[in-house]
Write a protein that holds these residues in place. Structure first.
Motif, PDB file in Angstrom:
ATOM      1  N   GLY A 213      60.446  44.370  52.348  1.00 50.27           N
ATOM      2  CA  GLY A 213      61.108  45.455  52.085  1.00 50.27           C
ATOM      3  C   GLY A 213      60.486  46.822  51.374  1.00 50.27           C
ATOM      4  O   GLY A 213      59.191  47.158  52.077  1.00 50.27           O
ATOM      5  N   ARG A 214      61.346  47.992  50.889  1.00 47.76           N
ATOM      6  CA  ARG A 214      60.748  49.410  50.819  1.00 47.76           C
ATOM      7  C   ARG A 214      60.189  49.059  49.896  1.00 47.76           C
ATOM      8  O   ARG A 214      60.299  48.912  48.828  1.00 47.76           O
ATOM      9  CB  ARG A 214      62.304  50.234  50.482  1.00 47.76           C
ATOM     10  N   ASP A 219      56.078  54.480  43.486  1.00 47.73           N
ATOM     11  CA  ASP A 219      55.004  54.199  43.681  1.00 47.73           C
ATOM     12  C   ASP A 219      53.717  54.638  44.364  1.00 47.73           C
ATOM     13  O   ASP A 219      52.957  54.013  44.719  1.00 47.73           O
ATOM     14  CB  ASP A 219      55.600  52.900  44.023  1.00 47.73           C
ATOM     15  N   VAL A 220      54.021  55.915  45.003  1.00 44.79           N
ATOM     16  CA  VAL A 220      53.205  56.693  45.753  1.00 44.79           C
ATOM     17  C   VAL A 220      52.893  57.784  46.163  1.00 44.79           C
ATOM     18  O   VAL A 220      52.394  58.791  46.352  1.00 44.79           O
ATOM     19  CB  VAL A 220      53.650  56.545  47.968  1.00 44.79           C
ATOM     20  N   VAL A 221      53.314  58.541  44.948  1.00 43.99           N
ATOM     21  CA  VAL A 221      53.011  59.663  44.477  1.00 43.99           C
ATOM     22  C   VAL A 221      52.113  60.021  43.141  1.00 43.99           C
ATOM     23  O   VAL A 221      53.085  58.847  42.091  1.00 43.99           O
ATOM     24  CB  VAL A 221      54.811  60.383  44.053  1.00 43.99           C
ATOM     25  N   GLU A 227      45.740  56.996  40.855  1.00 46.33           N
ATOM     26  CA  GLU A 227      46.125  56.102  40.041  1.00 46.33           C
ATOM     27  C   GLU A 227      46.620  54.999  40.950  1.00 46.33           C
ATOM     28  O   GLU A 227      47.629  54.106  39.825  1.00 46.33           O
ATOM     29  CB  GLU A 227      46.970  56.895  39.261  1.00 46.33           C
ATOM     30  N   GLY A 228      46.675  54.793  41.992  1.00 48.75           N
ATOM     31  CA  GLY A 228      47.294  52.965  42.657  1.00 48.75           C
ATOM     32  C   GLY A 228      46.665  52.331  42.508  1.00 48.75           C
ATOM     33  O   GLY A 228      45.129  52.388  42.136  1.00 48.75           O
ATOM     34  N   ARG A 229      46.924  50.959  42.650  1.00 47.04           N
ATOM     35  CA  ARG A 229      46.237  49.918  42.344  1.00 47.04           C
ATOM     36  C   ARG A 229      45.751  49.745  43.718  1.00 47.04           C
ATOM     37  O   ARG A 229      45.738  50.103  44.988  1.00 47.04           O
ATOM     38  CB  ARG A 229      47.106  48.717  42.342  1.00 47.04           C
ATOM     39  N   GLU A 230      44.381  48.644  43.459  1.00 47.69           N
ATOM     40  CA  GLU A 230      43.966  48.493  44.848  1.00 47.69           C
ATOM     41  C   GLU A 230      44.447  47.722  45.580  1.00 47.69           C
ATOM     42  O   GLU A 230      45.431  46.805  44.983  1.00 47.69           O
ATOM     43  CB  GLU A 230      42.638  48.283  44.760  1.00 47.69           C
TER      44      GLU A 230
END
Length: 233
Positions: A213-214, A219-221, A227-230
């Motif tokens: 899915g997209r 979630d990517v900015v 600050e994203g999840r590993e």
């Protein structure tokens, strides 16, 4: 799919494009697809292919190095050799999947080598003399990045000409190197299938097939720092 923010902005500064032209650019970006099916047998007119290649050649490149090279492939015999290389690589790739994912993989359409009237093998000179090395001392891989920019230009230009493009990545580069007699100093970046299509799907094939899915833009900015999840969390 919702419009890009640029399509709804009430103000445009320092732009030579009117609202209709801006909308057309965003529409081309939004409706571009990786086409593996729906190709028709109509030949691609030389002048159309020329425009598409000129768009690719107008891409940005580090140091104005223009490291890309394009091999235009039309002969059936050559495409059959490439197709055989794909078939071998695809059989090997399928072995990493099991159960339901394996079944989905077998049902995916992953190439249009024989159906598309034009194939293009994209090469890159990763150490070009043109540009005199500007911008590549700390990031030498930018020559490859520049070639990817050329491919994206080609893809969007093809879309507005009513043509689909499919990137065949399931193939051994060494097999392509042998088929096209590519010298050692050039890297093989992409093998593209290009041609007119019956339709452009409203969603990517992999979404429709339930493969993936997209991801939401949110979630990517990130702001100021990552600050994203590993992976795996």
């Amino acid at each position: 799919m919702p419009p890009f923010q640029g399509e709804t902005s009430p103000e445009v500064r320092a732009s030579d494009f009117d609202a209709a032209e801006r909308a057309a650019v965003y529409r081309a970006i939004r409706s571009r697809r990786d086409v593996r099916s729906h190709f028709v047998s109509d030949e691609v007119e030389p002048e159309v292919l020329q425009r598409v290649l000129e768009a690719a050649h107008a891409a940005p490149s580090v140091g104005l190095s223009q490291p890309w090279r394009f091999i235009v492939v039309r002969e059936r015999q050559t495409r059959e050799a490439v197709h055989a290389a794909f078939t071998k690589a695809n059989e090997e790739a399928s072995r990493i999947y099991t159960d339901e994912r394996a079944e989905r993989y077998r049902n995916l359409r992953l190439q249009g080598i024989l159906e598309a009237p034009v194939n293009i093998c994209v090469l890159c000179d990763e150490n070009p003399t043109q540009g005199h090395g500007l911008g590549r001392q700390t990031m030498p891989q930018t020559a490859l990045y520049s070639t990817i920019c050329a491919i994206q230009n080609l893809w969007l230009a093809a879309r507005v000409e009513g043509m689909g493009v499919g990137w065949v990545s399931i193939i051994d580069p060494n097999a392509l190197r042998k088929i096209f007699e590519v010298p050692a100093h050039l890297s093989i970046v992409a093998y593209l299938c290009v041609g007119y299509v019956r339709e452009f799907a409203s969603e990517p094939d992999l979404v429709t097939a339930g493969w993936e899915g997209r991801t939401a833009l949110s979630d990517v900015v990130f702001n100021e720092r990552y600050e994203g999840r590993e992976r795996g969390e």
